[in-house]
Design a protein around this motif. Sequence first.
Motif, short mmCIF file in Angstrom:
data_model
loop_
_atom_site.label_atom_id
_atom_site.label_comp_id
_atom_site.label_asym_id
_atom_site.label_seq_id
_atom_site.Cartn_x
_atom_site.Cartn_y
_atom_site.Cartn_z
N LEU A 98 9.94 12.63 -2.73
CA LEU A 98 10.13 11.24 -2.30
C LEU A 98 8.77 10.58 -2.15
O LEU A 98 7.91 11.04 -1.39
N VAL A 99 8.58 9.51 -2.90
CA VAL A 99 7.31 8.79 -2.92
C VAL A 99 7.57 7.34 -2.56
O VAL A 99 8.57 6.77 -2.98
N VAL A 100 6.68 6.74 -1.78
CA VAL A 100 6.77 5.32 -1.47
C VAL A 100 5.60 4.63 -2.16
O VAL A 100 4.44 5.03 -1.98
N ALA A 101 5.92 3.63 -2.95
CA ALA A 101 4.90 2.88 -3.67
C ALA A 101 4.74 1.49 -3.07
O ALA A 101 5.73 0.87 -2.68
N ASP A 102 3.50 1.05 -3.03
CA ASP A 102 3.17 -0.30 -2.59
C ASP A 102 2.61 -1.03 -3.81
O ASP A 102 1.43 -0.90 -4.13
N PRO A 103 3.46 -1.78 -4.53
CA PRO A 103 3.01 -2.45 -5.75
C PRO A 103 1.87 -3.44 -5.52
O PRO A 103 0.99 -3.56 -6.37
N ALA A 104 1.82 -4.09 -4.38
CA ALA A 104 0.76 -5.06 -4.12
C ALA A 104 -0.60 -4.37 -4.02
O ALA A 104 -1.61 -4.90 -4.48
N ALA A 105 -0.64 -3.18 -3.44
CA ALA A 105 -1.89 -2.44 -3.28
C ALA A 105 -2.14 -1.47 -4.43
O ALA A 105 -3.18 -0.83 -4.48
N LEU A 106 -1.17 -1.34 -5.35
CA LEU A 106 -1.25 -0.40 -6.47
C LEU A 106 -1.52 1.02 -5.99
O LEU A 106 -2.36 1.73 -6.54
N GLU A 107 -0.78 1.44 -4.96
CA GLU A 107 -0.93 2.80 -4.46
C GLU A 107 0.43 3.37 -4.09
O GLU A 107 1.40 2.64 -3.91
N SER A 108 0.47 4.70 -4.01
CA SER A 108 1.70 5.37 -3.60
C SER A 108 1.33 6.58 -2.75
O SER A 108 0.20 7.07 -2.80
N ARG A 109 2.30 7.05 -1.97
CA ARG A 109 2.08 8.25 -1.15
C ARG A 109 3.36 9.06 -1.06
O ARG A 109 4.47 8.51 -1.06
N GLN A 110 3.20 10.37 -1.01
CA GLN A 110 4.33 11.27 -0.90
C GLN A 110 4.85 11.26 0.53
O GLN A 110 4.07 11.37 1.48
N ILE A 111 6.15 11.11 0.65
CA ILE A 111 6.80 11.12 1.97
C ILE A 111 7.46 12.48 2.22
O ILE A 111 7.43 12.98 3.33
#
Length: 112
Positions: A51-64
Amino acid sequence: MLKPSAILYRLIVSCGCLVVLTACLPEDSFFGLEFSPDGQLTAIISEKKGLVVADPAALESRQIAPPPINPCGIAWTDDSLKIAYASKAEGSLDIYLASLDGLTTRVTSQPS
């Protein structure tokens, strides 16, 4: 299932903006995608990263949460701060609730 070569876009109607989501998604196949209720984040079920959450505005993602995540679906809480998902992480298919700060709670407990 979407492959890494797929390009996903999000159209924000209120401003006419087109956001490329692919730039912040995991570089592998993914099975599910769900926008947060506030429209700021995207939850993705990734084959290799879970499960990954992406923040399109910041162009980053992190594993949850690590794999395996059941591809049957994910759901955000109304306040966009937590995500419910199904996983066999502990041997049986259970529901988990993960907050964006990394705290995860097992909601159900089925015998293995």
